[in-house]
Design a protein around this motif. Sequence first.
Motif, PDB file in Angstrom:
ATOM      1  N   GLY A  11       0.753  -1.428   0.039  1.00  0.00           N
ATOM      2  CA  GLY A  11       0.030  -0.073   0.085  1.00  0.00           C
ATOM      3  C   GLY A  11       0.771   0.900  -0.164  1.00  0.00           C
ATOM      4  O   GLY A  11       1.578   1.337   0.819  1.00  0.00           O
ATOM      5  N   PRO A  14      -0.597   7.173   2.940  1.00  0.00           N
ATOM      6  CA  PRO A  14      -0.058   8.101   3.571  1.00  0.00           C
ATOM      7  C   PRO A  14       1.164   7.296   4.483  1.00  0.00           C
ATOM      8  O   PRO A  14       2.250   7.440   4.771  1.00  0.00           O
ATOM      9  N   VAL A  15       0.612   6.059   5.063  1.00  0.00           N
ATOM     10  CA  VAL A  15       1.375   5.448   6.055  1.00  0.00           C
ATOM     11  C   VAL A  15       2.565   4.286   5.337  1.00  0.00           C
ATOM     12  O   VAL A  15       3.558   4.133   5.895  1.00  0.00           O
ATOM     13  N   LEU A  33       4.217  -2.092  -2.994  1.00  0.00           N
ATOM     14  CA  LEU A  33       3.453  -2.684  -3.687  1.00  0.00           C
ATOM     15  C   LEU A  33       2.008  -1.924  -3.621  1.00  0.00           C
ATOM     16  O   LEU A  33       1.579  -2.013  -2.613  1.00  0.00           O
ATOM     17  N   GLU A  34       1.484  -1.215  -4.637  1.00  0.00           N
ATOM     18  CA  GLU A  34       0.223  -0.563  -4.593  1.00  0.00           C
ATOM     19  C   GLU A  34      -0.799  -0.906  -5.856  1.00  0.00           C
ATOM     20  O   GLU A  34      -0.218  -1.108  -6.687  1.00  0.00           O
ATOM     21  N   ALA A  35      -2.245  -1.339  -5.144  1.00  0.00           N
ATOM     22  CA  ALA A  35      -2.956  -2.000  -6.267  1.00  0.00           C
ATOM     23  C   ALA A  35      -3.540  -0.887  -7.144  1.00  0.00           C
ATOM     24  O   ALA A  35      -3.699  -1.222  -8.269  1.00  0.00           O
ATOM     25  N   LEU A  51     -10.048  17.096   5.547  1.00  0.00           N
ATOM     26  CA  LEU A  51      -9.629  16.542   6.869  1.00  0.00           C
ATOM     27  C   LEU A  51      -9.856  17.058   7.992  1.00  0.00           C
ATOM     28  O   LEU A  51      -9.993  18.264   8.055  1.00  0.00           O
ATOM     29  N   PHE A  52      -9.995  16.497   9.124  1.00  0.00           N
ATOM     30  CA  PHE A  52     -10.172  17.075  10.355  1.00  0.00           C
ATOM     31  C   PHE A  52      -9.026  17.385  11.332  1.00  0.00           C
ATOM     32  O   PHE A  52      -8.960  18.176  12.123  1.00  0.00           O
ATOM     33  N   SER A  53      -8.081  16.837  10.551  1.00  0.00           N
ATOM     34  CA  SER A  53      -6.599  16.967  11.181  1.00  0.00           C
ATOM     35  C   SER A  53      -5.944  18.263  10.419  1.00  0.00           C
ATOM     36  O   SER A  53      -5.794  17.813   9.282  1.00  0.00           O
ATOM     37  N   VAL A 110      -1.246  -7.082  -4.353  1.00  0.00           N
ATOM     38  CA  VAL A 110      -0.973  -7.999  -3.513  1.00  0.00           C
ATOM     39  C   VAL A 110      -2.009  -9.234  -3.283  1.00  0.00           C
ATOM     40  O   VAL A 110      -3.141  -8.820  -2.824  1.00  0.00           O
ATOM     41  N   SER A 153      -2.029  -1.629   3.836  1.00  0.00           N
ATOM     42  CA  SER A 153      -2.931  -1.587   2.746  1.00  0.00           C
ATOM     43  C   SER A 153      -4.231  -0.924   3.212  1.00  0.00           C
ATOM     44  O   SER A 153      -5.270  -1.015   2.361  1.00  0.00           O
ATOM     45  N   HIS A 157     -11.260  -0.303   0.824  1.00  0.00           N
ATOM     46  CA  HIS A 157     -11.580  -1.285  -0.455  1.00  0.00           C
ATOM     47  C   HIS A 157     -12.460  -2.452   0.337  1.00  0.00           C
ATOM     48  O   HIS A 157     -13.007  -3.161  -0.461  1.00  0.00           O
ATOM     49  N   MET A 367      -4.106   2.250   8.894  1.00  0.00           N
ATOM     50  CA  MET A 367      -5.607   2.031   8.988  1.00  0.00           C
ATOM     51  C   MET A 367      -5.715   0.566   9.511  1.00  0.00           C
ATOM     52  O   MET A 367      -6.449   0.358  10.073  1.00  0.00           O
ATOM     53  N   LEU A 377      -5.878   7.791  13.211  1.00  0.00           N
ATOM     54  CA  LEU A 377      -5.315   9.026  12.990  1.00  0.00           C
ATOM     55  C   LEU A 377      -3.921   8.683  12.232  1.00  0.00           C
ATOM     56  O   LEU A 377      -3.092   7.963  12.700  1.00  0.00           O
ATOM     57  N   MET A 378      -3.429   9.397  11.048  1.00  0.00           N
ATOM     58  CA  MET A 378      -2.389   9.273  10.339  1.00  0.00           C
ATOM     59  C   MET A 378      -1.146   9.423  11.332  1.00  0.00           C
ATOM     60  O   MET A 378      -0.079   8.539  11.231  1.00  0.00           O
TER      61      MET A 378
HETATM   62  C1  LIG Z   1     -13.220   9.923   4.666  1.00  0.00           C
HETATM   63  C2  LIG Z   1     -11.919   9.926   5.651  1.00  0.00           C
HETATM   64  C3  LIG Z   1     -11.492  11.048   6.526  1.00  0.00           C
HETATM   65  C4  LIG Z   1     -10.444  10.916   7.204  1.00  0.00           C
HETATM   66  N1  LIG Z   1      -9.936  12.044   7.736  1.00  0.00           N
HETATM   67  C5  LIG Z   1      -8.720  11.746   8.526  1.00  0.00           C
HETATM   68  C6  LIG Z   1      -8.086  12.874   9.101  1.00  0.00           C
HETATM   69  O1  LIG Z   1      -8.755  14.074   9.011  1.00  0.00           O
HETATM   70  N2  LIG Z   1      -7.078  12.633   9.923  1.00  0.00           N
HETATM   71  C7  LIG Z   1      -6.449  11.651  10.140  1.00  0.00           C
HETATM   72  O2  LIG Z   1      -5.394  11.263  10.661  1.00  0.00           O
HETATM   73  N3  LIG Z   1      -7.190  10.541   9.442  1.00  0.00           N
HETATM   74  C8  LIG Z   1      -8.182  10.539   8.846  1.00  0.00           C
HETATM   75  N4  LIG Z   1      -8.845   9.453   8.013  1.00  0.00           N
HETATM   76  C9  LIG Z   1      -8.247   8.094   8.744  1.00  0.00           C
HETATM   77  C10 LIG Z   1      -6.936   7.582   7.843  1.00  0.00           C
HETATM   78  O3  LIG Z   1      -5.876   8.319   8.488  1.00  0.00           O
HETATM   79  C11 LIG Z   1      -6.892   7.618   6.498  1.00  0.00           C
HETATM   80  O4  LIG Z   1      -7.778   6.607   5.976  1.00  0.00           O
HETATM   81  C12 LIG Z   1      -5.672   7.347   5.827  1.00  0.00           C
HETATM   82  O5  LIG Z   1      -5.731   7.172   4.658  1.00  0.00           O
HETATM   83  C13 LIG Z   1      -5.099   5.965   6.202  1.00  0.00           C
HETATM   84  O6  LIG Z   1      -3.813   5.741   5.763  1.00  0.00           O
HETATM   85  P1  LIG Z   1      -3.268   4.374   5.434  1.00  0.00           P
HETATM   86  O7  LIG Z   1      -1.972   4.498   4.602  1.00  0.00           O
HETATM   87  O8  LIG Z   1      -3.355   3.283   6.307  1.00  0.00           O
HETATM   88  O9  LIG Z   1      -4.240   3.745   4.570  1.00  0.00           O
HETATM   89  P2  LIG Z   1      -4.877   4.106   3.176  1.00  0.00           P
HETATM   90  O10 LIG Z   1      -4.668   5.759   2.730  1.00  0.00           O
HETATM   91  O11 LIG Z   1      -6.145   3.472   2.854  1.00  0.00           O
HETATM   92  O12 LIG Z   1      -3.683   3.604   1.960  1.00  0.00           O
HETATM   93  C14 LIG Z   1      -3.832   2.148   1.667  1.00  0.00           C
HETATM   94  C15 LIG Z   1      -3.266   1.957   0.263  1.00  0.00           C
HETATM   95  O13 LIG Z   1      -3.236   0.348   0.271  1.00  0.00           O
HETATM   96  C16 LIG Z   1      -3.518   0.124  -1.005  1.00  0.00           C
HETATM   97  N5  LIG Z   1      -4.025  -1.393  -1.199  1.00  0.00           N
HETATM   98  C17 LIG Z   1      -5.162  -2.058  -0.613  1.00  0.00           C
HETATM   99  N6  LIG Z   1      -4.996  -3.309  -0.738  1.00  0.00           N
HETATM  100  C18 LIG Z   1      -3.677  -3.518  -1.702  1.00  0.00           C
HETATM  101  C19 LIG Z   1      -3.235  -4.749  -2.032  1.00  0.00           C
HETATM  102  N7  LIG Z   1      -3.964  -5.985  -1.731  1.00  0.00           N
HETATM  103  N8  LIG Z   1      -2.213  -4.764  -2.538  1.00  0.00           N
HETATM  104  C20 LIG Z   1      -1.637  -3.461  -2.701  1.00  0.00           C
HETATM  105  N9  LIG Z   1      -2.114  -2.405  -2.239  1.00  0.00           N
HETATM  106  C21 LIG Z   1      -3.352  -2.537  -1.717  1.00  0.00           C
HETATM  107  C22 LIG Z   1      -4.713   0.997  -1.390  1.00  0.00           C
HETATM  108  O14 LIG Z   1      -4.989   1.086  -2.383  1.00  0.00           O
HETATM  109  C23 LIG Z   1      -4.257   2.179  -0.752  1.00  0.00           C
HETATM  110  O15 LIG Z   1      -3.705   3.099  -1.592  1.00  0.00           O
HETATM  111  C24 LIG Z   1      -9.789   9.493   7.519  1.00  0.00           C
HETATM  112  C25 LIG Z   1     -10.432   8.383   6.575  1.00  0.00           C
HETATM  113  C26 LIG Z   1     -11.465   8.562   6.009  1.00  0.00           C
HETATM  114  C27 LIG Z   1     -11.866   7.324   5.208  1.00  0.00           C
END
Ligand SMILES: Cc1cc2nc3c(=O)[nH]c(=O)nc-3n(C[C@H](O)[C@H](O)[C@H](O)COP(=O)(O)OP(=O)(O)OC[C@H]3O[C@@H](n4cnc5c(N)ncnc54)[C@H](O)[C@@H]3O)c2cc1C
Length: 455
Positions: A11, A14-15, A33-35, A51-53, A110, A153, A157, A367, A377-378
């Motif tokens: 994925g 951001p994380v 690896l990003e889908a 965003l709220f942060s 993946v 990831s 989804h 997440m 939170l990120m």
């Molecule tokens: C509407 C909304 C608002 C939010 N607002 C905030 C905020 O204000 N502040 C805050 O701190 N947090 C917020 N969040 C919560 C969280 O921080 C975010 O969802 C953030 O994007 C999570 O980051 P992540 O990298 O963990 O996951 P994601 O951003 O979901 O990234 C995961 C990535 O993995 C990829 N992936 C998935 N499955 C696979 C696979 N099998 N193989 C390869 N790649 C794959 C996806 O396509 C995606 O690009 C919010 C969430 C939502 C849904």
Amino acid sequence: MGETRTVAIIGAGPVGLAAAAHVLERGLQPIVLEAGDKVGHAMRQWGHVQLFSPWEYNVDKAATRLLAATGWNSPEPDQYPTGMEMVERYLEPLAVHSALRPHIQTSSRVTAISRAGFDKMKSKGREKAPFEIRYQNGQGPKVVKADAVIDASGTWHSPNPAGANGLSAIGEADTSDKIAYGMPDVLGKERTRYAGKTVAVLGAGHSAIGTLIDLAKLADQAPGTRPIWLLRGSDLAKAFGGGVNDKLVARGQLGAAFAALVTAGSIKVESEFRVSHLVADGPGLVVGALSGCNARQAVVDQLIVATGFRPDLDFVRELRIRLDPAIECPIALAPLIDPNEHSCGTVRPHGARELAQDEPGFYFAGMKAYGRAPTFLMVTGYEQVRSIAADIAGDRAAAERVELVLPETGVCSRSLPDASNCCGGPAISDVDACCVADEKAKQQGKSGCGCASSA
Ligand SMILES: Cc1cc2nc3c(=O)[nH]c(=O)nc-3n(C[C@H](O)[C@H](O)[C@H](O)COP(=O)(O)OP(=O)(O)OC[C@H]3O[C@@H](n4cnc5c(N)ncnc54)[C@H](O)[C@@H]3O)c2cc1C
């Protein structure tokens, strides 16, 4: 894991990208690896959402160090970006950075992970075998090997279904043309789908609230638009959140704005509405709920299901994973984030120790690490991957160290018995409005205010 050289990161959200920056800083080699076909694929789906942060909490330190060397214009720390601004101003510049770019593969989903030569049952020597990660990029089955894996990831989804029992409501698949999940852009791209329509939103988390606020705005612009809020519980205050006490001001304001719209009658409310079935009715949709012997229904044009998300665990099935049976998150994390127990949306910082699995070298982060819990939170995720990268590199002291003070949600106080486990950073001394509501609800045998809980 002192000999580890390559770290597969699933994925490029951001994380995941922050993990790559920390892994690079540790002298290890990331393989991201990003889908999706671009980085930030999930975030782009909710790019219209503010965003709220503020920026201060949205950027990772190792990523910022990489970007700073390129003359990157760092955003104003107190400004609130939309999801798309996060992608354009932060994730994209990071992904094209010369140090990271060669390590990111987009359009690479993946599908399975195992250990080379070892099925799940086989133990002796297991920890020395590299991981084998299978992925699909449209050019036949692909395999990459890595010494460690960080699964970042997300959960975007795999949204939860409409059924109150956690299963798809009866008829959900057959009526999918009238259902959207998550946060559709009702004021923008999806406007024609919702303008002038009766639209039910199911859920009680931030996504549901944000969408209902947007639908109320749409109703001002497009007569005939009627937003209906369907929630499973009966406690409306739970969704209104910490208000002025929320240290993430924008999140507090969101709840307060929503409360005002509900009070004004701009949003119709159907509480204790536990969806059981969905039936197409000409161009409309009957949303049915069963509660004991009582049957209820709402007839709508469109349904938006915002009941939260769950992790996709299919592709880690061949690994030795131990998860909390309710939250589907790492066991040690569950007591910190269980929405049944906590009235707060903030969690004390944690890292490799809480996230490690029985499978050495494998970690959930971001997440996905929160399983079904809605409060991620990120900034928490950035601390997770800092600690994980240190752990993989064998720097136990850095992995154990906590380098983060989290903003409070404004919903915890010392007077709550478990406040020390509940909130990040130092406990606040003032009892705030939400906590008062929380304690009152608990005295009445209810579950408390749970400001950031989902449906
Ligand atoms: C509407 C909304 C608002 C939010 N607002 C905030 C905020 O204000 N502040 C805050 O701190 N947090 C917020 N969040 C919560 C969280 O921080 C975010 O969802 C953030 O994007 C999570 O980051 P992540 O990298 O963990 O996951 P994601 O951003 O979901 O990234 C995961 C990535 O993995 C990829 N992936 C998935 N499955 C696979 C696979 N099998 N193989 C390869 N790649 C794959 C996806 O396509 C995606 O690009 C919010 C969430 C939502 C849904």
